[in-house]
Design a protein around this motif. Structure first.
Motif, PDB file in Angstrom:
ATOM      1  N   GLU A  23      91.914  82.634  29.708  1.00 42.33           N
ATOM      2  CA  GLU A  23      92.966  82.326  28.734  1.00 42.33           C
ATOM      3  C   GLU A  23      92.605  81.039  27.987  1.00 42.33           C
ATOM      4  O   GLU A  23      92.770  80.937  26.772  1.00 42.33           O
ATOM      5  CB  GLU A  23      94.313  82.168  29.449  1.00 42.33           C
ATOM      6  CG  GLU A  23      94.768  83.452  30.128  1.00 42.33           C
ATOM      7  CD  GLU A  23      95.837  83.229  31.196  1.00 42.33           C
ATOM      8  OE1 GLU A  23      96.011  84.132  32.030  1.00 42.33           O
ATOM      9  OE2 GLU A  23      96.491  82.167  31.198  1.00 42.33           O
ATOM     10  N   TYR A  43      83.714  85.492  27.148  1.00 42.00           N
ATOM     11  CA  TYR A  43      84.999  85.022  26.636  1.00 42.00           C
ATOM     12  C   TYR A  43      84.838  83.877  25.638  1.00 42.00           C
ATOM     13  O   TYR A  43      85.809  83.246  25.256  1.00 42.00           O
ATOM     14  CB  TYR A  43      85.937  84.642  27.781  1.00 42.00           C
ATOM     15  CG  TYR A  43      86.624  85.858  28.355  1.00 42.00           C
ATOM     16  CD1 TYR A  43      87.858  86.278  27.850  1.00 42.00           C
ATOM     17  CD2 TYR A  43      86.022  86.607  29.341  1.00 42.00           C
ATOM     18  CE1 TYR A  43      88.462  87.418  28.339  1.00 42.00           C
ATOM     19  CE2 TYR A  43      86.611  87.753  29.835  1.00 42.00           C
ATOM     20  CZ  TYR A  43      87.841  88.151  29.334  1.00 42.00           C
ATOM     21  OH  TYR A  43      88.452  89.281  29.800  1.00 42.00           O
ATOM     22  N   LYS A  56      94.444  86.305  27.025  1.00 47.24           N
ATOM     23  CA  LYS A  56      92.980  86.307  27.078  1.00 47.24           C
ATOM     24  C   LYS A  56      92.414  87.392  26.187  1.00 47.24           C
ATOM     25  O   LYS A  56      92.906  88.514  26.165  1.00 47.24           O
ATOM     26  CB  LYS A  56      92.463  86.399  28.505  1.00 47.24           C
ATOM     27  CG  LYS A  56      92.873  87.566  29.322  1.00 47.24           C
ATOM     28  CD  LYS A  56      92.112  87.506  30.643  1.00 47.24           C
ATOM     29  CE  LYS A  56      92.825  88.281  31.728  1.00 47.24           C
ATOM     30  NZ  LYS A  56      92.281  88.046  33.035  1.00 47.24           N
TER      31      LYS A  56
END
Ligand SMILES: Cc1cc2nc3c(=O)[nH]c(=O)nc-3n(C[C@H](O)[C@H](O)[C@H](O)COP(=O)(O)OP(=O)(O)OC[C@H]3O[C@@H](n4cnc5c(N)ncnc54)[C@H](O)[C@@H]3O)c2cc1C
Ligand SMILES: Nc1ncnc2c1ncn2[C@@H]1O[C@H](COP(=O)(O)O)[C@@H](O)[C@H]1O
Lengths: 332, 261
Positions: A24, A59, A169
């Protein structure tokens, strides 16, 4: 201030498993990086970091500061604070984000005093002021009665902790690779003043609560522990989890693992259904950022309706089972 | 055993509201209380004293009226109280508060075995002062302590984590932040209440602590409040009433329209 134009995300891990919040933070960090032009980096202190790198790149981390030491397998405040403080002093990043977990909330404040950095706890919103080059850190205060934006104009790094489930996320994709900087920090000189002798994982339920897309929560209006069956039935048919207000936890109707709010869990589901919950500010603090809020309450003046997208005024004992029935009919 | 408990006087956040026009806090008439988690820290200290003897000192930094919180702590069984108060300390964020409280702890003559904090203060909810003081004072820190047992080497602590709990052994002296689940609070006794009323509470100010000027108050605080505003309210909400079956039908229709179910 001649700092490195970098945003660091502290990649919290235990026994080689990254905490969910890390993703996140990276997702949110990407937006800040875009706005500021800074480079998004992950800082990973562990016993063996390699197996975790790919996910960090996926990510959005462009660069990983990788520190390895057998002593960093599990969390110990003295070792980890020493590692992060050393890295900060060597690299001088602009911004560091931490999860507001048990670990993050021990590590970040220790690191802050070690380096005279500013630290803002439990942020719910982050933004970057491109004119002044500062991080705008917004968080609730006074139990959620007010929102405050905190800045750290003259000290670096600017640090913030963020509760889990506040930011969504978003994976970048399968990223080929990124830059890994292996750094050695000598912690052999740090005296062992504390020792973890046991670590117990107790619950399974809250895992559901944090990851759930639907949460059906019961408050004092549910009336009895048995009546929580109705809440559970609706949660089940939606494939969601059961939440609760503190009043019901204090009454012993349901375990504290289900509590949502200031002193419970922060949740961010697609839909939050509050049944028989008045909407005290401390409860709102834990669920206000849900995408969509549905309130069921017999008192049309209940404050929960102030934050609801949909409000149903009436008796939950009729409405909730009806809701379950109609969803079931739909699915059939 | 010597235990110091750091307690903060806070406005009862249940009763604080914001003026939506001026974006200022309505604090008038809002009662001040001991930060609830600090009461659990105090209770933990008192129970350790009940078992092992020793002394419990309460320490608070704040305006002169914070003395009330200290008197309440005395009426619950604390032995001594110290107020840290000076205009020059005002406006401190958690960094400057940690620094200033540490100077006060260092001024306490008897060696300290254990320093207790609440998990967090309910006005700011930052949970930073405990770890901050522990580092400045130079003692190991365990956050979110649920229990504390005295053992040969120091203390055995149960720490609440995000998924369960950890057990730690930590050397003495140590610092802990204490969670609500740690204990149930005791009631003040009448006798102690009367004594607390009369107790002399020393105030330590700028001259007593002799701080580095740039580390206290507003100037010692890296963080600044940029702005304060009322939490946003939802517009476009739909409130339904009437027959349950009808309401639910309409709700489901709207949810399907939005494609969320
Ligand atoms: C420091 C601090 C921290 C706190 N932390 C939290 C926290 O983390 N989480 C939390 O939840 N609370 C927390 N609280 C407590 C919070 O202030 C409230 O007391 C609590 O949330 C109230 O729970 P409730 O809404 O279930 O009960 P109530 O406030 O009693 O509300 C019950 C509601 O149910 C409705 N109702 C009754 N019967 C029916 C029916 N048959 N059908 C439909 N509606 C019905 C009523 O109209 C009412 O609105 C905290 C308080 C403090 C001081
Ligand atoms: N001004 C203060 N005086 C005494 N103790 C404090 C003060 N501020 C914070 N504390 C202690 O530090 C804990 C955490 O506070 P905070 O970091 O503000 O959330 C509190 O529960 C208190 O035990």
């Amino acid at each position: 201030m001649s700092t490195k134009k970098e945003i660091w995300v502290y990649a919290e891990q235990e026994n080689g498993h990254l905490a969910g919040t890390v993703f996140e933070l990276l997702s949110e960090g990407r937006k800040l990086a875009e706005k500021s032009g800074f480079t998004l980096c992950a800082v990973l202190a562990s016993a063996n970091g390699k197996p975790m790198h790919q996910e960090l790149f996926n990510y959005g981390a462009k660069k990983i500061y990788n520190v390895e030491d057998p002593k960093l397998e599990t969390y110990q405040n003295d070792y980890f604070a020493k590692v992060i403080d050393t890295l900060i002093k060597a690299e001088e990043p602009e911004i560091i984000l931490y999860g507001a977990s048990t670990i993050g909330r021990s590590l970040a404040p220790t690191v802050a005093v070690m380096g005279w950095a500013g630290l803002t706890a439990d942020c719910t919103e982050l933004d970057f002021d491109t004119e002044r080059n500062i991080l705008l850190q917004t968080r609730p205060a006074f139990g959620g009665n007010i929102m405050a934006t905190i800045i750290c104009p003259d000290h670096r790094p600017q640090m913030a902790t963020v509760r889990s489930n506040v930011f969504k996320k978003e994976k970048v994709g399968e990223v080929e690779t990124g830059e890994v900087i292996d750094v050695t920090v000598d912690i052999s000189g740090v005296r062992e003043r504390m020792k973890r002798i046991e670590s117990v994982v107790e619950e399974v339920n809250t895992v559901d609560l944090k990851a759930a897309e639907f949460i059906v929560s019961g408050g004092r209006g549910v009336g009895s522990p048995e009546n929580f069956d109705k809440i559970e039935a609706l949660a089940n048919i939606l494939g969601g989890a059961v939440g609760a207000s503190r009043a019901t936890v204090d009454a012993g109707w349901i375990s504290h693992h289900h509590q949502v709010g200031q002193t419970g869990k922060t949740v961010c589901p697609l839909i939050y259904i509050a049944c028989g919950i008045s909407g005290a500010i401390q409860h709102l603090a834990g669920m206000q950022s849900a995408d969509l809020i549905i309130a069921i309450n017999k008192d049309s003046d209940a404050p929960i309706f102030d934050v609801a997208d949909f409000g149903l005024v009436g008796c939950l004992h009729d409405i909730v089972p009806e809701f379950t029935r109609q969803i079931a009919a739909l699915r059939a | 055993m010597n235990i110091v408990v750091c307690i903060k006087q806070v406005p009862d956040s249940d009763k604080v509201t914001i003026d939506r026009e001026t974006n200022r806090l309505n604090r008038a008439g809002v009662p001040s209380i001991i930060n609830p988690f600090d009461e659990n820290a105090l209770e933990m200290a008192l129970r350790l004293k009940d078992l092992h003897g020793g002394k419990v000192t309460v320490l608070s930094m704040g305006p002169p009226q914070a003395e009330e919180a200290l008197r309440t702590a005395l009426s619950l069984g604390a032995d001594e109280a110290i107020l840290v108060s000076d205009r020059k300390f005002g406006g401190a964020d958690t960094w400057a508060t940690s620094y200033t409280l540490t100077l006060a702890l260092k001024k306490i003559e008897e060696p300290i075995d254990l320093i207790l904090f609440g998990k967090q203060a309910i006005d700011g909810d930052t949970a930073q002062v405990g770890p901050g003081v522990a580092h400045f004072y130079g003692v190991p820190m365990i956050t979110y302590a649920k229990s504390c047992e005295v053992i040969d080497s120091g203390f055995k602590i149960q720490q609440v984590t995000d998924h369960g709990y950890n057990v730690w052994e930590v050397e003495k002296p140590a610092a802990l932040t204490v969670v609500k689940e740690a204990n149930e609070l005791r009631m003040p006794s009448l006798k102690k209440k009367l004594a607390a009323k009369k107790a002399v509470i020393p105030t330590w100010g700028y001259e007593d602590l002799n701080p580095e000027d740039e580390k206290i108050g507003l100037s010692g605080s890296p963080t600044k409040v940029h702005k304060v505003f009322a939490p946003p309210v939802k517009l476009n909400k739909e409130i339904l009433s009437g027959e349950p079956a009808e309401m639910v039908k309409e709700l489901i229709y709207k949810l399907r329209e939005k494609k969320v179910i």
